[in-house]
Every structure is written in C-alpha cells, then in structure tokens.
Motif scaffolding. Structure first.
Motif, PDB file in Angstrom:
ATOM      1  N   SER A 147     -75.078  -1.296  -5.522  1.00  0.00           N
ATOM      2  CA  SER A 147     -73.866  -0.680  -5.838  1.00  0.00           C
ATOM      3  C   SER A 147     -73.510  -1.297  -7.423  1.00  0.00           C
ATOM      4  O   SER A 147     -73.988  -2.355  -7.786  1.00  0.00           O
ATOM      5  N   HIS A 148     -72.520  -0.269  -8.176  1.00  0.00           N
ATOM      6  CA  HIS A 148     -72.225  -0.687  -9.265  1.00  0.00           C
ATOM      7  C   HIS A 148     -70.702  -0.102  -9.680  1.00  0.00           C
ATOM      8  O   HIS A 148     -70.571   1.107  -9.334  1.00  0.00           O
ATOM      9  N   VAL A 149     -69.964  -0.841  -9.988  1.00  0.00           N
ATOM     10  CA  VAL A 149     -68.500  -0.130 -10.422  1.00  0.00           C
ATOM     11  C   VAL A 149     -68.333   0.066 -11.795  1.00  0.00           C
ATOM     12  O   VAL A 149     -68.592  -0.844 -12.763  1.00  0.00           O
ATOM     13  N   TRP A 150     -68.302   1.129 -12.239  1.00  0.00           N
ATOM     14  CA  TRP A 150     -67.838   1.569 -13.523  1.00  0.00           C
ATOM     15  C   TRP A 150     -67.079   2.730 -13.714  1.00  0.00           C
ATOM     16  O   TRP A 150     -67.040   3.743 -13.026  1.00  0.00           O
ATOM     17  N   MET A 151     -65.896   2.629 -14.409  1.00  0.00           N
ATOM     18  CA  MET A 151     -64.695   3.701 -14.434  1.00  0.00           C
ATOM     19  C   MET A 151     -64.009   3.755 -13.056  1.00  0.00           C
ATOM     20  O   MET A 151     -63.671   4.719 -12.665  1.00  0.00           O
ATOM     21  N   ASP A 152     -64.067   2.628 -12.344  1.00  0.00           N
ATOM     22  CA  ASP A 152     -63.661   2.500 -10.959  1.00  0.00           C
ATOM     23  C   ASP A 152     -64.273   3.325 -10.249  1.00  0.00           C
ATOM     24  O   ASP A 152     -64.242   3.140  -8.817  1.00  0.00           O
ATOM     25  N   VAL A 153     -65.428   4.085 -10.495  1.00  0.00           N
ATOM     26  CA  VAL A 153     -66.415   4.615  -9.655  1.00  0.00           C
ATOM     27  C   VAL A 153     -67.310   3.539  -8.910  1.00  0.00           C
ATOM     28  O   VAL A 153     -67.777   2.794  -9.578  1.00  0.00           O
ATOM     29  N   VAL A 154     -67.431   3.667  -7.775  1.00  0.00           N
ATOM     30  CA  VAL A 154     -68.528   2.839  -6.987  1.00  0.00           C
ATOM     31  C   VAL A 154     -69.700   3.686  -6.888  1.00  0.00           C
ATOM     32  O   VAL A 154     -69.887   4.614  -6.004  1.00  0.00           O
ATOM     33  N   TRP A 155     -70.773   3.316  -7.797  1.00  0.00           N
ATOM     34  CA  TRP A 155     -71.836   4.084  -7.849  1.00  0.00           C
ATOM     35  C   TRP A 155     -72.842   3.250  -6.715  1.00  0.00           C
ATOM     36  O   TRP A 155     -73.191   2.144  -6.845  1.00  0.00           O
ATOM     37  N   ILE A 156     -73.726   4.039  -6.046  1.00  0.00           N
ATOM     38  CA  ILE A 156     -74.725   3.693  -5.174  1.00  0.00           C
ATOM     39  C   ILE A 156     -76.256   4.182  -5.552  1.00  0.00           C
ATOM     40  O   ILE A 156     -76.224   5.376  -5.601  1.00  0.00           O
ATOM     41  N   ASN A 157     -77.001   3.229  -5.305  1.00  0.00           N
ATOM     42  CA  ASN A 157     -78.511   3.820  -5.538  1.00  0.00           C
ATOM     43  C   ASN A 157     -79.182   3.497  -4.222  1.00  0.00           C
ATOM     44  O   ASN A 157     -79.654   2.360  -3.783  1.00  0.00           O
ATOM     45  N   VAL A 158     -79.059   4.364  -3.361  1.00  0.00           N
ATOM     46  CA  VAL A 158     -79.668   4.177  -1.951  1.00  0.00           C
ATOM     47  C   VAL A 158     -81.227   3.940  -1.820  1.00  0.00           C
ATOM     48  O   VAL A 158     -81.604   3.118  -1.015  1.00  0.00           O
TER      49      VAL A 158
END
Lengths: 385, 71
Positions: A147-158
C-alpha cells in the motif's frame, strides 16, 4: 481459455480505432479477468486514509470480493492486510472499530499485532499449551498487501509486483507537487457515495473528457467553456482534462476557502481533473481537491466514493456544504450518461464506438491502456497454461 | 472452579466485558490444583489482556513463558 474479441483495433490510431467490445461491459467472465489484468496488477484506490485517523482504527472492506482490513498501526502508518486469520481463514474484523491491543480472531483467538505479526496461538498445542513446533509464528503473520498513501488515497497493489508507487506515478506527483501539502478532509459533510448501474470503466471514460461538458453540465459551461479546457494524457498511467477558467466558490458574504499553502500562480484560474488508472478520479483546485474512488461491485454496478479536501482543518461548514452540494449535483448529472452507455452495451454488434480524434483523446488513452493490459495478461496466462 | 465464578465468566462473555474476563480468568487459574488447567485459564486471561492492550499483558505473558507455554 475462452475466445474473446480481438482487441487490436482498440490499439489502433485514434482515427481508426474503436472502443472496447461490448463483452467488456456485459460479460462477468471478463469482469473477473479485468479484476486481475487491470486492477490487482496496478496501484488501485481502496479507500482514503482519513477513514482511519487514529492509531488502532481499523476498517474492513470487500474489494472485488476480497476481504481487506485497513489498520492504522501504533506508529501512525496505514497498513492493509487480507482480513483473514492464517489459521482457518476466518474474517478477523467485521465492522469499523478501534483496536486497543491486538487483532483477535473471533474463532480460536489467534492474535495479531497491528503490524500484522502473529503474537499468540492459544491452546494450539493442547489446552494451556500455546506453542507447537509446526506453528512458526514468524511465517504466519497477516498477509500484507502493498500500500501507499498519496493525496490521502490508500493505493494498493494486490499482485505485489507493480513498480513502487512513487516511481510509477512520479510524473503525476511532480505535476501536482503544489498539492503535496496536508489535505484536510472536510468531514462527514464532505463525503458521499453514489451507486451507479454501470461498469466502472464507463465512469472513468466519462470523467476523462471535457467533450460532454456543454451538454451534460450546462451550468459549468456558463463560466468554464469548452474552449477553456485542455486534454491531459500520459499513456499507460492517466488521462483527464484541465480548465483554465476555474472560479472559486464564494459564500453569501463573499467568503472563500483559503488557498493551499504555497500553491503556485499557475493554479490561480486553473484546475485539473485526472483519472489515475485504474479506478481513481482526482480533481485539484487552488482551494480544494476531491477524490472519487470507484468500487467495482459487479460487471454492471459501481459505487463512487467521493471525498473533498481543504487547505485547513477549520473551514466554514456552510461554505463546505455548498461546495459538496455543487459537486454532488455535477456528479449526479453524469449518472444518466454512464448508465445509458452501459445499457447501450447490450446492443448486439456494437463495435465499441468511434472516438473524436480531437476531443476524445483522453478516453482513447484509457481504452488503449485497458486493451494493452488485458492483452499482456492474456499472454501471461497463455504462457502459464 | 466454583459455580459462582463460572457464572461470572459466562456473564462477562455474554456482555463482552473483556476487562472483567482478565480478572476472572486469573482468579480461575488460582482455584485449580491442575497445572494444565491453571495454564488454560492463564492463557485465556492473557488473550483478553492482549486484545485490550491491558497493562497485565506482560505479567501474564511472563507467567506462561515461565511455564514453557508461551514464547
């Protein structure tokens, strides 16, 4: 493996190409394929970090059928796990809550730290015996999803094998460096959901382009004319539109939201709206940003999760509500379009549609990314068979 | 274990009163002459302490570790 329509024509030059075939909007088998080819393999938006503001806050999600747990650990970092116990696969957390100590499985009470480490396996070696040589706690922590947080979005790479988020999206991070400042979520009056009877891709396709603005959002056109807009494209990563005629919202007494600290002159009357592939739609302005995370529920159902952010924590509620209402009205105006295109995909023999070589380039960019990603996925699957 | 203590434990489970369960399971561990039973109850107390982040977590862990029942 089933045979699907060839996607080569989607990859053609925009003047010749057509959009993705109907089946990509109507066939549940393809929804399942795209889950892996377009979403799990990429950095997809799961939620926003503001939903778990304090250490110990935990929130479960079902993302494309996968049970996921988002937790803020005691060091304040956001972590994303598969929401299942490594013992019998039981769901660990069923509703949002504060975890004071450990994450305890409600079945046999195996316990995990907020960082995912397996810390206790009660009675695993018999009553009162909590260790067994075959149960190696060091290898049985929760399955963590990148996971990575950018612009408050929690982005995930499953899938776990995408390039690091900061590398993959370095261009966009640089483009919007002025917004690399604290974003303050407006709170409950600045979040809402819209349920759409459409495939998630159509929401992206509509968001990308400004071509529809005069007809679908005539209110916007009064100050943000079509000719004030420009296309934004970075093949394989994102596309969208910008406006050079942004006007700040004003309250009854002329009050406005404060600008983001240090926001450059470029943004005085400029705003940008970008769809980051696969499923996040972002908008930035000098005084607020918004995020729309698309939750693909099924081949023909999608939920839009909308969040609005400001430059400071204490903004005026009345003005915030006015801004939320304004955006909600615009996003609702788009619903009949994305639902209408979805129904249109049941027209037998529809060829995917043509693109305006001038106005539809951001949408074409998205189709090309989708088609090439699906082709790459199929090649990998074929090689594995 | 007395019937009274057993009833209190069941009631605490019913009410999801985890903090009381720590105390009650520790109490139960002291009522038995059987070492395995003692460790059984201590384990339950430890799990409740872990879940709630109780200050008793370390003491209970140390006890179980001393008995070779935890690592």
């Amino acid at each position: 493996m089933a045979t699907y329509a060839n996607l080569e024509n989607v990859l053609n030059d925009i003047e010749q190409s057509t959009g993705l075939p109907n089946a990509h909007y109507t066939d549940s088998t393809l929804f399942e394929e795209e889950k892996h080819a377009l979403i799990f393999s990429e950095w997809a938006g799961l939620a926003v970090a503001s939903e778990i503001p304090e250490p110990g806050d935990a929130k479960p999600y079902e993302f494309l059928g996968m049970p996921i747990l988002m937790v803020r650990d005691d060091d304040g970092a956001v972590r994303v796990f598969q929401n299942i116990c490594r013992h019998r696969g039981m769901i660990l957390v069923s509703e949002p809550r504060r975890i004071e100590g450990a994450i305890r499985c409600p079945y046999h009470s195996w316990c995990y730290s907020k960082k995912g480490k397996l810390v206790s396996t009660p009675h695993v070696g018999g009553p009162g015996r909590n260790v067994h040589k075959s149960i190696d706690r060091g290898t049985l922590g929760l399955v963590e999803i990148r996971s990575h947080v950018w612009m408050d979005v929690v982005w995930i790479n499953v899938s776990g094998d995408a390039p690091a988020f900061a590398d993959k999206h370095s261009d966009l991070i640089d483009r919007w460096a002025d917004f690399n400042v604290p974003l303050h979520h407006g709170g409950n009056d600045s979040r809402f959901e819209l349920g759409l009877d459409t495939n998630w891709k159509l929401a992206i396709e509509n968001y990308c382009e400004s071509y529809h603005l005069p007809w679908i959002h005539p209110g916007l056109n009064s100050y943000s004319r079509l000719e004030d807009h420009y296309n934004i494209e970075l093949p394989g990563l994102y596309s969208g539109q910008g406006s050079k005629a942004y006007r700040q919202l004003k309250g009854g007494d002329g009050e406005k939201f404060a600008d983001f600290h240090g926001v450059g002159e470029k943004w005085r009357e400029q705003a940008e709206y970008i769809a980051v592939y696969p499923n996040v739609m972002l908008g930035v302005h000098r005084d607020h940003t918004f995020t729309i995370i698309l939750e693909p529920v099924s081949i023909s159902k999608t939920i839009e999760h909308v969040h609005i952010y400001y430059s400071e924590a204490n903004t005026q509620e009345k003005l915030r509500r006015k801004n939320t209402a304004q955006w909600k009205e615009i996003f609702i105006e788009d619903i009949f379009v994305v639902e209408g295109m979805q129904r249109g995909r049941s027209a037998d023999g529809f060829d995917g549609g043509r693109f305006s070589p001038i106005m539809d380039t951001p949408t074409h960019c998205f189709h090309q990314w989708a088609a090439s990603s699906i082709q790459s996925h199929r090649s990998l699957m074929n090689a594995a068979e | 274990m007395s019937e009274e203590l057993n009833s209190k434990i069941l009631a605490a489970h019913c009410e999801k009163d985890i903090h009381s369960l720590i105390r009650l399971y520790v109490e139960a561990s002291k009522t038995t002459g059987n070492h395995d039973e003692e460790c059984f109850f201590l384990t339950n107390a430890y799990i409740c302490a872990l879940e709630t982040g109780s200050s008793e977590t370390k003491f209970l862990h140390d006890q179980l570790k001393k008995y070779g029942r935890e690592i």
